[in-house]
Design a protein around this motif. Sequence first.
Motif, PDB file in Angstrom:
ATOM      1  N   GLY A  73       0.808  -1.216   0.000  1.00 43.91           N
ATOM      2  CA  GLY A  73       0.000   0.000   0.000  1.00 43.91           C
ATOM      3  C   GLY A  73       0.836   1.258   0.000  1.00 43.91           C
ATOM      4  O   GLY A  73       0.554   2.217  -0.723  1.00 43.91           O
ATOM      5  N   SER A  74       1.907   1.265   0.814  1.00 44.25           N
ATOM      6  CA  SER A  74       2.757   2.453   0.902  1.00 44.25           C
ATOM      7  C   SER A  74       3.637   2.617  -0.335  1.00 44.25           C
ATOM      8  O   SER A  74       3.967   3.747  -0.721  1.00 44.25           O
ATOM      9  N   TRP A  75       4.023   1.511  -0.971  1.00 45.84           N
ATOM     10  CA  TRP A  75       4.890   1.584  -2.145  1.00 45.84           C
ATOM     11  C   TRP A  75       4.129   1.918  -3.431  1.00 45.84           C
ATOM     12  O   TRP A  75       4.611   2.665  -4.262  1.00 45.84           O
ATOM     13  N   TYR A  76       2.915   1.334  -3.585  1.00 46.40           N
ATOM     14  CA  TYR A  76       2.226   1.404  -4.877  1.00 46.40           C
ATOM     15  C   TYR A  76       0.817   2.022  -4.813  1.00 46.40           C
ATOM     16  O   TYR A  76       0.285   2.432  -5.842  1.00 46.40           O
ATOM     17  N   TYR A 112       4.377   7.057 -12.427  1.00 44.31           N
ATOM     18  CA  TYR A 112       5.318   5.959 -12.226  1.00 44.31           C
ATOM     19  C   TYR A 112       4.690   4.661 -12.738  1.00 44.31           C
ATOM     20  O   TYR A 112       3.966   3.984 -11.999  1.00 44.31           O
ATOM     21  N   PRO A 113       4.951   4.282 -13.984  1.00 49.18           N
ATOM     22  CA  PRO A 113       4.278   3.118 -14.575  1.00 49.18           C
ATOM     23  C   PRO A 113       4.518   1.807 -13.826  1.00 49.18           C
ATOM     24  O   PRO A 113       3.592   0.993 -13.694  1.00 49.18           O
ATOM     25  N   LEU A 114       5.748   1.576 -13.339  1.00 53.72           N
ATOM     26  CA  LEU A 114       6.024   0.309 -12.657  1.00 53.72           C
ATOM     27  C   LEU A 114       5.206   0.187 -11.371  1.00 53.72           C
ATOM     28  O   LEU A 114       4.691  -0.886 -11.062  1.00 53.72           O
ATOM     29  N   LYS A 145      10.199  -3.909  -4.248  1.00 57.07           N
ATOM     30  CA  LYS A 145       9.666  -2.795  -5.042  1.00 57.07           C
ATOM     31  C   LYS A 145      10.544  -2.437  -6.232  1.00 57.07           C
ATOM     32  O   LYS A 145      10.089  -1.762  -7.165  1.00 57.07           O
ATOM     33  N   TYR A 146      11.806  -2.902  -6.242  1.00 60.78           N
ATOM     34  CA  TYR A 146      12.703  -2.608  -7.350  1.00 60.78           C
ATOM     35  C   TYR A 146      12.719  -3.718  -8.407  1.00 60.78           C
ATOM     36  O   TYR A 146      13.313  -3.539  -9.471  1.00 60.78           O
ATOM     37  N   ASP A 227      11.993   1.730 -14.055  1.00 60.37           N
ATOM     38  CA  ASP A 227      12.477   1.549 -12.688  1.00 60.37           C
ATOM     39  C   ASP A 227      11.408   2.027 -11.711  1.00 60.37           C
ATOM     40  O   ASP A 227      10.502   2.789 -12.075  1.00 60.37           O
ATOM     41  N   TYR A 228      11.545   1.621 -10.455  1.00 56.56           N
ATOM     42  CA  TYR A 228      10.586   2.017  -9.422  1.00 56.56           C
ATOM     43  C   TYR A 228      10.492   3.529  -9.306  1.00 56.56           C
ATOM     44  O   TYR A 228       9.402   4.083  -9.120  1.00 56.56           O
ATOM     45  N   ASP A 229      11.619   4.232  -9.409  1.00 57.77           N
ATOM     46  CA  ASP A 229      11.640   5.688  -9.237  1.00 57.77           C
ATOM     47  C   ASP A 229      11.635   6.442 -10.561  1.00 57.77           C
ATOM     48  O   ASP A 229      11.930   7.643 -10.593  1.00 57.77           O
ATOM     49  N   GLN A 230      11.274   5.773 -11.653  1.00 54.38           N
ATOM     50  CA  GLN A 230      11.309   6.404 -12.971  1.00 54.38           C
ATOM     51  C   GLN A 230       9.932   6.909 -13.370  1.00 54.38           C
ATOM     52  O   GLN A 230       8.973   6.159 -13.459  1.00 54.38           O
ATOM     53  N   GLN A 231       9.843   8.217 -13.634  1.00 50.25           N
ATOM     54  CA  GLN A 231       8.603   8.847 -14.067  1.00 50.25           C
ATOM     55  C   GLN A 231       8.573   8.980 -15.584  1.00 50.25           C
ATOM     56  O   GLN A 231       9.609   9.021 -16.247  1.00 50.25           O
TER      57      GLN A 231
END
Length: 240
Positions: A73-76, A112-114, A145-146, A227-231
């Motif tokens: 929940g907090s990640w996605y 953030y698609p991922l 998450k990565y 990537d997880y942090d890729q917008q």
Amino acid sequence: MARKKKTGVCQICGKQGKLSFEHVPNKKALNSATIIEYTFEDVFIKKDKSKGHKVQGGIGQYTLCEQCNNDTGSWYGDEFTIWSCNCMDFLYQRSLRLDFSDEAVVTLLNVYPLRFLKQVVVCFFSVSPGLAQQYPELVKFVKDKYEQHTPEGCNFYINFHYSTTSPTLRRWPLAGVISVQQEGKKIIPSGFSVICEIAHPPFQLIMTLGAGYHKKAGYINIFNQYDYDQQDNVTLKLGV
């Protein structure tokens, strides 16, 4: 009123213990209203909607342990909420002009698609018992998450799901789909796949297991290239 805790097996990590209530989709993603819930038997066999079960505070199930629920929940969860609210606003503003047999196109900026794809997978864990055992790589996909790898034969799709009146919400945990082709006057089976569906405004989420391919929906496994942090700016061209 707070929901009571229940005990069972987490459908992601497989641990036995206390389960928390998992909203599917997450509560902030337009899933907080009171609904009337019917079974498949009520609707399609008995054709009787007089005994529906009232569910307050959004639809979901006791399927995940607190750690899996809180982590995913907090990640996605916030990312899924952003996509849901923006797409619902888009559909609402264009509802009088939408052709519901056609497509609609919307571009989401700086998303953030991922993270969105991972939350879609979390939703299917909650409605598809046994998914973790069949596809353990999916467990790693949402627990790390990565992680970017999704297993071969497990595909995810979306369409827009929208109604100007009271929407119908659907949960198809698992269903067999037989593909056929016509040879002369005969109908010949040509393939078999397993499909799962979650339809809740503004999205129809679809998962296919095996060789199935859903031609009439947007394929979103490609979001694992991020990537997880890729917008990025993402354009969705989806059926309504």
